[in-house]
Design a protein around this motif. Structure first.
Motif, mmCIF file in Angstrom:
data_model
loop_
_atom_site.group_PDB
_atom_site.id
_atom_site.type_symbol
_atom_site.label_atom_id
_atom_site.label_comp_id
_atom_site.label_asym_id
_atom_site.label_seq_id
_atom_site.Cartn_x
_atom_site.Cartn_y
_atom_site.Cartn_z
ATOM 1 N N UNK A 1 1.553 -1.112 0.326
ATOM 2 C CA UNK A 1 0.380 0.059 -0.254
ATOM 3 C C UNK A 1 0.480 1.291 0.003
ATOM 4 N N UNK A 2 0.661 2.846 -0.882
ATOM 5 C CA UNK A 2 1.460 3.734 -0.440
ATOM 6 C C UNK A 2 0.193 4.157 -0.114
ATOM 7 N N UNK A 3 -0.242 5.246 0.983
ATOM 8 C CA UNK A 3 -0.599 6.385 1.669
ATOM 9 C C UNK A 3 -1.202 7.953 0.382
ATOM 10 N N UNK A 4 -2.330 7.605 0.266
ATOM 11 C CA UNK A 4 -3.380 8.413 -0.416
ATOM 12 C C UNK A 4 -3.411 9.850 -0.656
ATOM 13 N N UNK A 5 -2.504 10.733 -0.409
ATOM 14 C CA UNK A 5 -2.275 12.042 0.074
ATOM 15 C C UNK A 5 -2.835 13.013 -1.275
ATOM 16 N N UNK A 6 -3.394 12.856 -1.742
ATOM 17 C CA UNK A 6 -4.431 13.193 -2.922
ATOM 18 C C UNK A 6 -5.950 13.788 -2.235
ATOM 19 N N UNK A 7 -6.403 11.973 -1.711
ATOM 20 C CA UNK A 7 -7.870 12.650 -0.839
ATOM 21 C C UNK A 7 -7.807 13.305 0.191
ATOM 22 N N UNK A 8 -6.985 13.190 0.798
ATOM 23 C CA UNK A 8 -6.555 14.198 2.193
ATOM 24 C C UNK A 8 -6.575 15.881 1.886
ATOM 25 N N UNK A 9 -5.931 16.138 0.702
ATOM 26 C CA UNK A 9 -5.621 17.018 0.065
ATOM 27 C C UNK A 9 -6.874 17.896 -0.990
ATOM 28 N N UNK A 10 -7.952 16.745 -1.477
ATOM 29 C CA UNK A 10 -8.751 17.659 -2.214
ATOM 30 C C UNK A 10 -9.864 18.163 -1.633
ATOM 31 N N UNK A 11 -10.106 19.071 -2.335
ATOM 32 C CA UNK A 11 -11.331 19.946 -1.997
ATOM 33 C C UNK A 11 -12.060 19.207 -1.247
ATOM 34 N N UNK A 12 -13.368 20.234 -0.569
ATOM 35 C CA UNK A 12 -14.353 19.675 -0.171
ATOM 36 C C UNK A 12 -15.748 19.851 -1.593
ATOM 37 N N UNK A 13 -15.196 19.572 -1.937
ATOM 38 C CA UNK A 13 -16.041 19.671 -3.442
ATOM 39 C C UNK A 13 -16.370 17.984 -4.267
ATOM 40 N N UNK A 14 -17.585 18.566 -5.151
ATOM 41 C CA UNK A 14 -18.257 17.058 -5.620
ATOM 42 C C UNK A 14 -16.678 16.421 -6.856
ATOM 43 N N UNK A 15 -17.228 17.404 -7.848
ATOM 44 C CA UNK A 15 -16.480 17.084 -8.680
ATOM 45 C C UNK A 15 -14.576 16.861 -9.057
ATOM 46 N N UNK A 16 -14.121 17.003 -7.677
ATOM 47 C CA UNK A 16 -12.759 17.270 -7.107
ATOM 48 C C UNK A 16 -12.792 16.112 -6.584
ATOM 49 N N UNK A 17 -13.579 16.162 -5.731
ATOM 50 C CA UNK A 17 -13.224 14.521 -4.919
ATOM 51 C C UNK A 17 -14.105 13.078 -6.122
#
Length: 561
Positions: free
Chosen positions: A288-304
């Motif tokens: 496994x590798x930590x998913x920091x992109x998800x952690x850093x994603x804005x609280x926005x539907x299309x971004x998530x």
């Protein structure tokens, strides 16, 4: 392979920051006996494993990530016997134990580095680290312009005139992984802990071990890539981040762990860009590798949505499952972060003590609860950071005199550091540390922690703790270990609507109510906040779960305030 041997593919893993979980002896610092005494909380939460931050012998200049002896326990945390007791208790409770390995650097108090300082330039002892002569006629300028992640130059000069590399604090000299002795030493360290019964390892700064040290060393210029996120434009050729050669080192780790039965899990902390991170979890590398992109994603539907889709695609391409994480010991807690306006300068917000802009508590709680249900609905492994199940916010107003993080000092105050997410968690409503230990803790806790304590939430069916427990219970029966996801919403929709296994999840991160789908199986099985009794509307900052089988538990929800 026995399906149980790949438990990590769909696991819930609970991170314990050792210094801040539970203090058994009253010195204000969390320790291994304290963890052992409180492990039932993690088991009751429904987690499959715990991940422990470093507990090795250390001067604690960087919270234990400056390791002086990888085969011993720091006296502030306990003894090897205490580590054995913790392992035994965890296994008794059905919890697996993952421990941190710090391979990029050691403490400057490590025997090897002390030998290097006592040896002449060019000696075998110095060859284990990265020593170089300085530039200029008298060697008074650093060998390169490389900058430390924590601020300031990445080189420090020793009395005989040479310089050593440290990508983090000056007390954390980098190892040279081209040296076979370094490779052999860490393989032996892994075996030492595997033989004691650990179930896996998280490799700190896994993307930083390999370095281009061929002469002449390259300057990077003013636009240096500082650890997060690395990849764009470099394609594995950065002098020290995410180099192609690091994968041979990871294969070596995997070969060591694969020699043990049952199989052990290996996890990378890699800040490589998402399109590079899949290389870290190829079949012969780490799991496994930590998913920091998800952690850093804005609280926005299309971004998530875009982050989720890309994460799943890259994981499937190499036969892995993704990881999902919202908080850890290095970032602002998501219960505060998600409530900040998009584009907020986090460092400026921390320097303001969390007042500019102000985080509305009700909004923060709603978004934290909605995000938790989104996280736990996604296929793959979910990593939880201690205290997030209590809804703990970032403690952004710690006074300067309380701060301990070397980031604060190396950046000359430009960055406040990571102490605000490391404040010891509250177990009880009262006492000098809200049950953390017999005395005041190493970082001060705010008075608001009383109402957020485990004791205060234990019997409250609307609490954040109750929500996490119920979500993890339902997740275990509704999600499968594969990565199949079916979207019912379009890519650009403000609402996320998808099915995984027998679970349908709908999250509304938009500022407007959204129409709920007509689900034949009945009402939601879980909600992040109470829904209107009649209207089929999902409020802003809310998540609902539907189970798509015949069993329908009662609705669980909270006030979100």
């Amino acid at each position: 392979m026995n399906p149980d041997d790949a438990w990590w593919r769909s696991a819930v893993i609970y991170q314990i920051y050792v210094r801040s979980f539970a203090d058994s002896d009253g010195d204000g610092i969390g320790d291994l006996p304290g963890i052992t005494a409180r492990l039932s909380h993690v088991a009751d939460l429904g987690a499959d494993a715990v991940w422990l931050t470093p507990f090795y012998r250390s001067p604690m200049r960087d919270g234990g990530y400056d390791v002086a002896d990888h085969r011993d326990i720091d006296p502030r945390f306990g003894t090897l016997a205490d580590a054995d007791e913790l392992l035994a208790r965890a296994h008794e409770l059905g919890l697996r134990v993952i421990i941190d390995i710090v391979p990029n650097h050691t403490s400057d108090q490590h025997t090897w580095f002390q030998q290097a300082l006592a040896s002449r330039p060019g000696s075998p002892a110095r060859a284990r680290y990265v020593f170089r002569d300085g530039r200029g006629e008298d060697g008074t300028r650093p060998p390169t312009d490389w900058q430390s992640v924590f601020g300031g130059p990445a080189w420090t000069r020793v009395p005989d005139g040479q310089w050593y590399l440290h990508l983090f604090d000056a007390t954390q000299p980098d190892l040279d992984w081209n040296h076979p002795e370094v490779v052999a030493e860490f393989h032996d360290v892994l075996r030492f802990w595997l033989d004691r019964g650990v179930d896996g390892f998280r490799f700190d700064v896994a993307h930083g071990m390999a370095k281009d040290l061929a002469e002449p060393l390259r300057d990077l210029g003013p636009d240096q890539v500082h650890h997060r996120i690395v990849g764009d434009g470099w394609h594995g050729k950065h002098p020290f981040w995410d180099r192609d050669e690091v994968h041979d080192l990871l294969r070596g780790f995997r070969a060591v762990t694969d020699a043990y039965e049952p199989p052990r899990v290996t996890v990378a902390e890699s800040w490589a860009a998402l399109d590079r991170r899949g290389q870290y979890v190829r079949p012969d590398e780490l799991h496994q590798a930590f998913n920091f992109d998800f952690l850093g994603a804005d609280w926005h539907g299309a971004t998530l949505r875009a982050t989720i889709d890309r994460s799943l695609t890259l994981a499937v391409e190499v036969g892995a499952t993704p990881t999902w994480v919202l908080s850890n010991h290095d970032v602002v807690r998501h219960a505060s972060r998600l409530a900040l306006p998009s584009g907020t300068d986090i460092e400026a917000w921390l320097r303001s003590g969390g007042t500019e802009p102000c985080v509305p508590p009700a909004l923060a709680a709603r978004r934290a609860r909605a995000a938790a249900l989104l996280l736990l609905a996604l296929p793959g492994a979910a990593y939880l950071y201690q205290g997030e199940e209590l809804g703990l916010p970032e403690v952004a107003d710690l006074p300067d005199e309380a701060l301990r993080d070397p980031v604060r000092h190396r950046s000359a105050g430009a960055r406040k550091g990571r102490d605000g997410c490391r404040v010891p968690i509250p177990w009880e409503r009262t006492g000098p540390s809200y049950g953390f230990g017999p005395a005041a803790p190493w970082l001060p806790q705010p008075a608001t922690f009383a109402a957020l304590s485990v004791e205060a939430q234990q019997a409250d069916p609307t609490s954040s703790l109750a929500l996490y427990r119920e979500a993890i219970t339902q997740r275990r029966t509704l999600l499968t270990a594969d990565t199949d996801i079916t979207w019912h919403s379009a890519e650009a929709d403000p609402v996320l609507d998808f099915t995984v296994g027998s679970l349908r999840c709908v999250t509304n991160p938009s500022p407007e109510p959204a129409l709920l789908p007509d689900i034949p199986s009945g009402p939601p099985s879980l909600t992040s906040l109470p829904l209107p009794a009649t209207a089929r509307l999902l409020p802003p900052d809310a998540t609902v779960w539907y189970r798509l089988d015949s069993a329908q538990p009662s609705q669980v929800g909270g006030s979100g305030s």
